[in-house]
Motif scaffolding. Structure first.
Motif, PDB file in Angstrom:
ATOM      1  N   ALA A  13       0.810  -1.209   0.000  1.00  0.00           N
ATOM      2  CA  ALA A  13       0.000   0.000   0.000  1.00  0.00           C
ATOM      3  C   ALA A  13       0.849   1.267   0.000  1.00  0.00           C
ATOM      4  CB  ALA A  13      -0.932   0.011   1.224  1.00  0.00           C
ATOM      5  N   LYS A  43       5.349   1.881   8.013  1.00  0.00           N
ATOM      6  CA  LYS A  43       5.558   0.639   8.751  1.00  0.00           C
ATOM      7  C   LYS A  43       7.015   0.329   9.068  1.00  0.00           C
ATOM      8  CE  LYS A  43       1.423  -1.633   6.953  1.00  0.00           C
ATOM      9  NZ  LYS A  43       0.876  -2.833   6.268  1.00  0.00           N
ATOM     10  N   ALA A 133     -12.830  -6.041  -2.554  1.00  0.00           N
ATOM     11  CA  ALA A 133     -12.561  -5.359  -1.291  1.00  0.00           C
ATOM     12  C   ALA A 133     -11.073  -5.035  -1.222  1.00  0.00           C
ATOM     13  CB  ALA A 133     -12.972  -6.247  -0.117  1.00  0.00           C
ATOM     14  N   ALA A 134     -10.719  -4.132  -0.312  1.00  0.00           N
ATOM     15  CA  ALA A 134      -9.328  -3.683  -0.226  1.00  0.00           C
ATOM     16  C   ALA A 134      -8.368  -4.840   0.012  1.00  0.00           C
ATOM     17  CB  ALA A 134      -9.188  -2.635   0.873  1.00  0.00           C
ATOM     18  N   THR A 135      -8.825  -5.859   0.765  1.00  0.00           N
ATOM     19  CA  THR A 135      -7.937  -6.974   1.111  1.00  0.00           C
ATOM     20  C   THR A 135      -8.041  -8.146   0.143  1.00  0.00           C
ATOM     21  OG1 THR A 135      -9.634  -7.825   2.617  1.00  0.00           O
ATOM     22  CG2 THR A 135      -7.938  -6.388   3.560  1.00  0.00           C
ATOM     23  N   ASP A 136      -8.864  -8.030  -0.888  1.00  0.00           N
ATOM     24  CA  ASP A 136      -8.966  -9.109  -1.871  1.00  0.00           C
ATOM     25  C   ASP A 136      -7.688  -9.186  -2.696  1.00  0.00           C
ATOM     26  OD1 ASP A 136     -11.486  -9.749  -1.061  1.00  0.00           O
ATOM     27  OD2 ASP A 136     -12.523  -8.881  -2.790  1.00  0.00           O
ATOM     28  N   VAL A 137      -7.260 -10.409  -2.981  1.00  0.00           N
ATOM     29  CA  VAL A 137      -6.072 -10.608  -3.812  1.00  0.00           C
ATOM     30  C   VAL A 137      -6.465 -10.449  -5.279  1.00  0.00           C
ATOM     31  CG1 VAL A 137      -4.277 -12.236  -4.523  1.00  0.00           C
ATOM     32  CG2 VAL A 137      -5.008 -12.152  -2.132  1.00  0.00           C
ATOM     33  N   GLU A 149       1.239 -12.535  -3.434  1.00  0.00           N
ATOM     34  CA  GLU A 149      -0.078 -12.094  -3.860  1.00  0.00           C
ATOM     35  C   GLU A 149      -0.198 -10.591  -3.633  1.00  0.00           C
ATOM     36  OE1 GLU A 149      -2.438 -14.562  -1.327  1.00  0.00           O
ATOM     37  OE2 GLU A 149      -2.548 -16.200  -2.778  1.00  0.00           O
ATOM     38  N   GLU A 151      -2.756  -7.355  -3.231  1.00  0.00           N
ATOM     39  CA  GLU A 151      -4.131  -7.015  -2.881  1.00  0.00           C
ATOM     40  C   GLU A 151      -4.604  -5.768  -3.625  1.00  0.00           C
ATOM     41  OE1 GLU A 151      -4.119  -6.602   1.333  1.00  0.00           O
ATOM     42  OE2 GLU A 151      -3.888  -8.748   1.713  1.00  0.00           O
ATOM     43  N   GLY A 153      -6.063  -3.103  -2.361  1.00  0.00           N
ATOM     44  CA  GLY A 153      -5.676  -1.879  -1.669  1.00  0.00           C
ATOM     45  C   GLY A 153      -6.824  -0.939  -1.376  1.00  0.00           C
ATOM     46  N   ARG A 154      -7.963  -1.145  -2.025  1.00  0.00           N
ATOM     47  CA  ARG A 154      -9.142  -0.304  -1.769  1.00  0.00           C
ATOM     48  C   ARG A 154     -10.391  -1.025  -2.271  1.00  0.00           C
ATOM     49  NH1 ARG A 154      -8.342   5.188  -4.112  1.00  0.00           N
ATOM     50  NH2 ARG A 154      -6.273   4.848  -3.257  1.00  0.00           N
ATOM     51  N   ASP A 155     -11.539  -0.620  -1.749  1.00  0.00           N
ATOM     52  CA  ASP A 155     -12.807  -1.203  -2.190  1.00  0.00           C
ATOM     53  C   ASP A 155     -13.213  -0.603  -3.535  1.00  0.00           C
ATOM     54  OD1 ASP A 155     -12.797  -2.501   0.222  1.00  0.00           O
ATOM     55  OD2 ASP A 155     -14.207  -1.131   1.189  1.00  0.00           O
TER      56      ASP A 155
END
Length: 426
Positions: A13, A43, A133-137, A149, A151, A153-155
């Motif tokens: 992200a 992070k 969804a944001a967490t979907d691969v 993988e 993701e 990152g956003r809906d």
């Protein structure tokens, strides 16, 4: 020959990184591996190393400045006299180009390593027009050192895909577009077509389920450039754990990319060699480390961070060195513990597991053995034996368990981490 120094991507992200400080000044001579600057994201803070020897020139970003991922901030040149500022690369567009693509947020190819220029798109896990969804691969990407993988990152909705499975995409290059509203005409392109920006290729707003590809062997199946095998991270991990060679599917003509379901087909193939032949044809690689950095590092980790399990630290260092990270079994003084390190996590996150190990790590530093040669086993084995103030590292595995390039990479990376653990924390 000049080489660009770019802002690395430390997380999926991450759009930019802040330069904390420059550790080299313009005109300084640098060796490959020297720390050039410190970068900070939400992070992590880490040092970025030089990927070539030469002189630091063309510095175009200052300390405290936020720099987009992939932007060129300096060069490594053959001469210190080259003081032309590096042309700062534009940040990857946050919004899709305004040509014939749907409006939305651009998903770019992540940078998984400092020296990575491109990533190989293994396969899409979503279809154009799908809600995400944001967490979907969205897709799986492979570099020389890892497969992971990526993701969304956003809906939103997957409004466009700009590369196909098996294609190389430059780091920071657009791979997909996520829109807020359902697209009227989702787009599917290849890298070549996306670069040429031809008319969009609309696909149905509600794409029909993709038919299951035929897994019938085809004669002379085309191979990806460089001889790579396209496979999902889970298929790679399970194949490694079970001693299965995905290359046999490619040689038999089965179409790529491979997924977990293809492992059943692989198991049904005629045996390539008997167990005795596999043991005889074992790979054996040996590396020497002049100084064992583990004792000092484990003492520091225990005092500064309360990490008292030396076996967990050792297993985590090994897992970080594996081409496809998996559980590591540490054998020490007749006892065995297996640890798993979640993807993208630090050494402190290693935890005991009952899963079958993908690598056996034999710690014989307290013994009088100075060399081992055990032959092929069901699982790759990495053995540590003492040599003066340093160590001898011996990796043994069957060719079906690990190809030559992965074996060399594993042993090289682990040797560096054992010698200088602090430098390789990130």
């Amino acid at each position: 020959m000049q080489r660009d120094v770019t802002m690395p991507q430390l997380g999926m992200a991450q759009d930019a990184g802040k330069i904390v400080s420059w550790l080299k000044a313009p005109g300084d001579a640098v060796a490959k591996g020297d720390a050039l600057f410190e970068v900070e994201t939400d992070k992590a803070t880490m040092e970025v190393e030089a990927q070539a020897a030469g002189f630091l020139t063309g510095v175009s970003a200052s300390e405290g400045e936020d720099v987009p991922v992939g932007a060129v901030i300096a060069r490594i040149s053959d001469s210190a006299e080259d003081d032309t500022p590096a042309q700062t690369a534009a940040a990857p567009a946050a919004e899709a180009p305004a040509d014939d693509l749907p409006d939305g947020h651009s998903v770019t190819m992540p940078q998984l390593g400092m020296a990575q220029d491109t990533g190989l798109l293994v396969g899409w896990l979503k279809s154009p027009g799908d809600a995400v969804a944001a967490t979907d691969v969205l897709f799986e990407v492979e570099t020389d050192k890892s497969t992971m993988e990526v993701e969304a990152g956003r809906d939103g909705y997957l409004a466009a895909t700009l590369a196909q499975a098996g294609e190389e995409v430059p780091v920071g290059g657009p791979v997909a577009v996520i829109s807020e509203a359902a697209p009227a005409n989702p787009v599917a392109r290849s890298v070549a077509k996306a670069a040429a920006a031809p008319a969009a290729e609309p696909v149905p707003t509600r794409p029909q389920p993709t038919p299951e590809p035929s897994r019938t062997a085809q004669p002379a199946a085309p191979q990806p450039a460089g001889g790579r095998i396209l496979a999902s991270p889970k298929a790679r991990r399970l194949a490694l754990e079970q001693g299965l060679d995905l290359a046999r599917l490619a040689k038999a003509g089965y179409p790529q990319p491979y997924h977990v379901r293809d492992l059943d087909t692989l198991r049904s193939l005629p045996a390539a060699a008997s167990a005795a032949e596999v043991g005889t044809a074992s790979r054996r690689l040996v590396a020497e480390v002049p100084e064992d950095g583990l004792p000092g590092f484990t003492a520091w980790a225990a005092g500064a961070h309360g990490l008292s399990d030396a076996d967990a630290i050792l297993a985590a260092l090994a897992a970080c060195s594996m081409p496809v990270p998996g559980p590591v079994a540490v054998e020490r003084q007749g006892q065995t513990k297996t640890y798993a390190l979640p993807a993208g996590r630090g050494l402190s996150d290693a935890m005991e597991t009952d899963d079958a190990p993908a690598l056996i790590l034999r710690d014989l530093r307290g013994s009088r053995l100075t060399s081992v040669e055990m032959g092929g086993e069901a699982t790759p084995a990495l053995t540590l034996t003492p040599k003066g103030d340093g160590l001898t590292l011996t990796l043994e595995c069957a060719p079906s368990e690990m190809d030559a390039a992965d074996a060399i990479q594993l042993l090289s990376d682990f040797a560096g981490r054992v010698e200088q653990p602090l430098r390789h924390l990130l």
